[in-house]
Design a protein around this motif. Structure first.
Motif, PDB file in Angstrom:
ATOM      1  N   VAL A   7      -4.467  16.186  -6.151  1.00  0.00           N
ATOM      2  CA  VAL A   7      -3.159  15.688  -6.410  1.00  0.00           C
ATOM      3  C   VAL A   7      -2.656  14.937  -5.197  1.00  0.00           C
ATOM      4  O   VAL A   7      -1.832  14.137  -5.231  1.00  0.00           O
ATOM      5  CB  VAL A   7      -2.314  16.971  -6.910  1.00  0.00           C
ATOM      6  N   ILE A   8      -2.771  15.669  -3.941  1.00  0.00           N
ATOM      7  CA  ILE A   8      -2.364  15.132  -2.761  1.00  0.00           C
ATOM      8  C   ILE A   8      -2.672  13.725  -2.459  1.00  0.00           C
ATOM      9  O   ILE A   8      -2.332  12.834  -2.263  1.00  0.00           O
ATOM     10  CB  ILE A   8      -2.690  16.303  -1.427  1.00  0.00           C
ATOM     11  N   GLN A   9      -4.037  13.635  -2.786  1.00  0.00           N
ATOM     12  CA  GLN A   9      -4.976  12.266  -2.527  1.00  0.00           C
ATOM     13  C   GLN A   9      -4.163  11.379  -3.357  1.00  0.00           C
ATOM     14  O   GLN A   9      -3.812  10.062  -2.913  1.00  0.00           O
ATOM     15  CB  GLN A   9      -6.337  12.371  -2.742  1.00  0.00           C
ATOM     16  N   LEU A  10      -4.062  11.491  -4.500  1.00  0.00           N
ATOM     17  CA  LEU A  10      -3.409  10.651  -5.409  1.00  0.00           C
ATOM     18  C   LEU A  10      -1.944  10.307  -5.118  1.00  0.00           C
ATOM     19  O   LEU A  10      -1.539   9.279  -5.276  1.00  0.00           O
ATOM     20  CB  LEU A  10      -3.266  11.091  -6.802  1.00  0.00           C
ATOM     21  N   LEU A  11      -1.322  11.313  -4.709  1.00  0.00           N
ATOM     22  CA  LEU A  11       0.104  11.268  -4.167  1.00  0.00           C
ATOM     23  C   LEU A  11       0.220  10.154  -2.960  1.00  0.00           C
ATOM     24  O   LEU A  11       1.002   9.133  -3.040  1.00  0.00           O
ATOM     25  CB  LEU A  11       0.958  12.502  -3.956  1.00  0.00           C
ATOM     26  N   VAL A  12      -0.520  10.390  -2.084  1.00  0.00           N
ATOM     27  CA  VAL A  12      -0.677   9.513  -1.051  1.00  0.00           C
ATOM     28  C   VAL A  12      -1.084   7.971  -1.262  1.00  0.00           C
ATOM     29  O   VAL A  12      -0.483   7.138  -0.812  1.00  0.00           O
ATOM     30  CB  VAL A  12      -1.709  10.074   0.157  1.00  0.00           C
ATOM     31  N   GLN A  13      -2.033   7.850  -2.002  1.00  0.00           N
ATOM     32  CA  GLN A  13      -2.435   6.687  -2.660  1.00  0.00           C
ATOM     33  C   GLN A  13      -1.291   5.933  -3.463  1.00  0.00           C
ATOM     34  O   GLN A  13      -1.182   4.626  -3.125  1.00  0.00           O
ATOM     35  CB  GLN A  13      -3.540   6.750  -3.590  1.00  0.00           C
ATOM     36  N   ILE A  14      -0.727   6.513  -4.273  1.00  0.00           N
ATOM     37  CA  ILE A  14       0.568   5.808  -4.875  1.00  0.00           C
ATOM     38  C   ILE A  14       1.630   5.631  -3.897  1.00  0.00           C
ATOM     39  O   ILE A  14       2.027   4.451  -4.156  1.00  0.00           O
ATOM     40  CB  ILE A  14       1.018   6.840  -6.170  1.00  0.00           C
ATOM     41  N   TYR A  15       1.780   6.340  -3.140  1.00  0.00           N
ATOM     42  CA  TYR A  15       2.806   6.139  -1.989  1.00  0.00           C
ATOM     43  C   TYR A  15       2.521   4.853  -1.129  1.00  0.00           C
ATOM     44  O   TYR A  15       3.123   4.056  -1.055  1.00  0.00           O
ATOM     45  CB  TYR A  15       3.227   7.230  -1.299  1.00  0.00           C
ATOM     46  N   ALA A  16       1.171   4.877  -0.585  1.00  0.00           N
ATOM     47  CA  ALA A  16       0.793   3.593   0.166  1.00  0.00           C
ATOM     48  C   ALA A  16       0.870   2.222  -0.714  1.00  0.00           C
ATOM     49  O   ALA A  16       1.275   1.345  -0.303  1.00  0.00           O
ATOM     50  CB  ALA A  16      -0.768   3.864   0.508  1.00  0.00           C
ATOM     51  N   ILE A  17       0.419   2.499  -2.040  1.00  0.00           N
ATOM     52  CA  ILE A  17       0.512   1.051  -2.937  1.00  0.00           C
ATOM     53  C   ILE A  17       1.785   0.659  -3.110  1.00  0.00           C
ATOM     54  O   ILE A  17       2.211  -0.292  -2.883  1.00  0.00           O
ATOM     55  CB  ILE A  17      -0.269   1.339  -4.443  1.00  0.00           C
ATOM     56  N   TYR A  18       2.898   1.564  -3.397  1.00  0.00           N
ATOM     57  CA  TYR A  18       4.060   1.353  -3.602  1.00  0.00           C
ATOM     58  C   TYR A  18       4.857   0.797  -2.245  1.00  0.00           C
ATOM     59  O   TYR A  18       5.396  -0.365  -2.452  1.00  0.00           O
ATOM     60  CB  TYR A  18       4.867   2.729  -3.960  1.00  0.00           C
ATOM     61  N   ASP A  19       4.443   1.204  -1.084  1.00  0.00           N
ATOM     62  CA  ASP A  19       4.919   0.864   0.127  1.00  0.00           C
ATOM     63  C   ASP A  19       4.504  -0.651   0.378  1.00  0.00           C
ATOM     64  O   ASP A  19       5.149  -1.597   0.800  1.00  0.00           O
ATOM     65  CB  ASP A  19       4.519   1.550   1.159  1.00  0.00           C
ATOM     66  N   ILE A  20       3.108  -0.960  -0.116  1.00  0.00           N
ATOM     67  CA  ILE A  20       2.604  -2.083   0.209  1.00  0.00           C
ATOM     68  C   ILE A  20       3.366  -3.260  -0.584  1.00  0.00           C
ATOM     69  O   ILE A  20       3.874  -4.176  -0.078  1.00  0.00           O
ATOM     70  CB  ILE A  20       1.068  -2.357  -0.131  1.00  0.00           C
ATOM     71  N   VAL A  21       3.646  -2.728  -2.051  1.00  0.00           N
ATOM     72  CA  VAL A  21       4.358  -3.682  -2.859  1.00  0.00           C
ATOM     73  C   VAL A  21       5.880  -3.940  -2.450  1.00  0.00           C
ATOM     74  O   VAL A  21       6.280  -5.122  -2.452  1.00  0.00           O
ATOM     75  CB  VAL A  21       4.209  -3.266  -4.412  1.00  0.00           C
ATOM     76  N   LYS A  22       6.447  -2.887  -1.962  1.00  0.00           N
ATOM     77  CA  LYS A  22       7.681  -2.788  -1.605  1.00  0.00           C
ATOM     78  C   LYS A  22       8.141  -3.782  -0.303  1.00  0.00           C
ATOM     79  O   LYS A  22       9.185  -4.456  -0.218  1.00  0.00           O
ATOM     80  CB  LYS A  22       8.418  -1.488  -1.347  1.00  0.00           C
ATOM     81  N   ARG A  23       7.269  -3.714   0.592  1.00  0.00           N
ATOM     82  CA  ARG A  23       7.405  -4.379   1.796  1.00  0.00           C
ATOM     83  C   ARG A  23       7.386  -5.900   1.915  1.00  0.00           C
ATOM     84  O   ARG A  23       7.736  -6.550   2.824  1.00  0.00           O
ATOM     85  CB  ARG A  23       6.515  -3.871   2.852  1.00  0.00           C
ATOM     86  N   LYS A  24       6.612  -6.119   0.833  1.00  0.00           N
ATOM     87  CA  LYS A  24       6.349  -7.576   0.530  1.00  0.00           C
ATOM     88  C   LYS A  24       5.488  -8.423   2.037  1.00  0.00           C
ATOM     89  O   LYS A  24       5.911  -9.534   2.392  1.00  0.00           O
ATOM     90  CB  LYS A  24       7.626  -8.695   0.347  1.00  0.00           C
ATOM     91  N   GLY A  25       5.018  -7.576   2.781  1.00  0.00           N
ATOM     92  CA  GLY A  25       4.365  -8.113   3.779  1.00  0.00           C
ATOM     93  C   GLY A  25       3.380  -6.886   4.480  1.00  0.00           C
ATOM     94  O   GLY A  25       4.002  -6.010   4.562  1.00  0.00           O
ATOM     95  N   THR A  26       2.535  -7.174   5.206  1.00  0.00           N
ATOM     96  CA  THR A  26       1.870  -6.302   5.831  1.00  0.00           C
ATOM     97  C   THR A  26       1.168  -6.866   7.229  1.00  0.00           C
ATOM     98  O   THR A  26       1.055  -7.978   7.374  1.00  0.00           O
ATOM     99  CB  THR A  26       0.560  -5.453   5.196  1.00  0.00           C
TER     100      THR A  26
END
Length: 66
Positions: free
Chosen positions: A16-35
């Motif tokens: 569950v922790i792994q999935l939550l961290v992955q979901i947050y990271a993907i959300y952050d990538i999409v939200k920031r519009k740049g890396t």
């Protein structure tokens, strides 16, 4: 070998922790519009295939300062 139900009881919080961290990271990538360093699509692939390690690497090295 131990009972599989006991092993599942011990491991599910980590999953569950792994999935939550992955979901947050993907959300952050999409939200920031740049890396930094790589394109957002490349970071999403790293996060998905790298599981918890890929997510942590993104959060440490890939986030662009706002």
């Amino acid at each position: 070998m131990e009972n599989p139900a006991e092993i599942i009881k011990l491991v599910w919080p980590l999953i569950v922790i792994q999935l939550l961290v992955q979901i947050y990271a993907i959300y952050d990538i999409v939200k920031r519009k740049g890396t930094k360093n790589l394109s957002p699509a490349a970071w999403i692939v790293i996060v998905i295939l790298g599981q918890i390690t890929g997510s942590i690497i993104y959060l440490i090295l890939g986030r662009k300062e706002e």
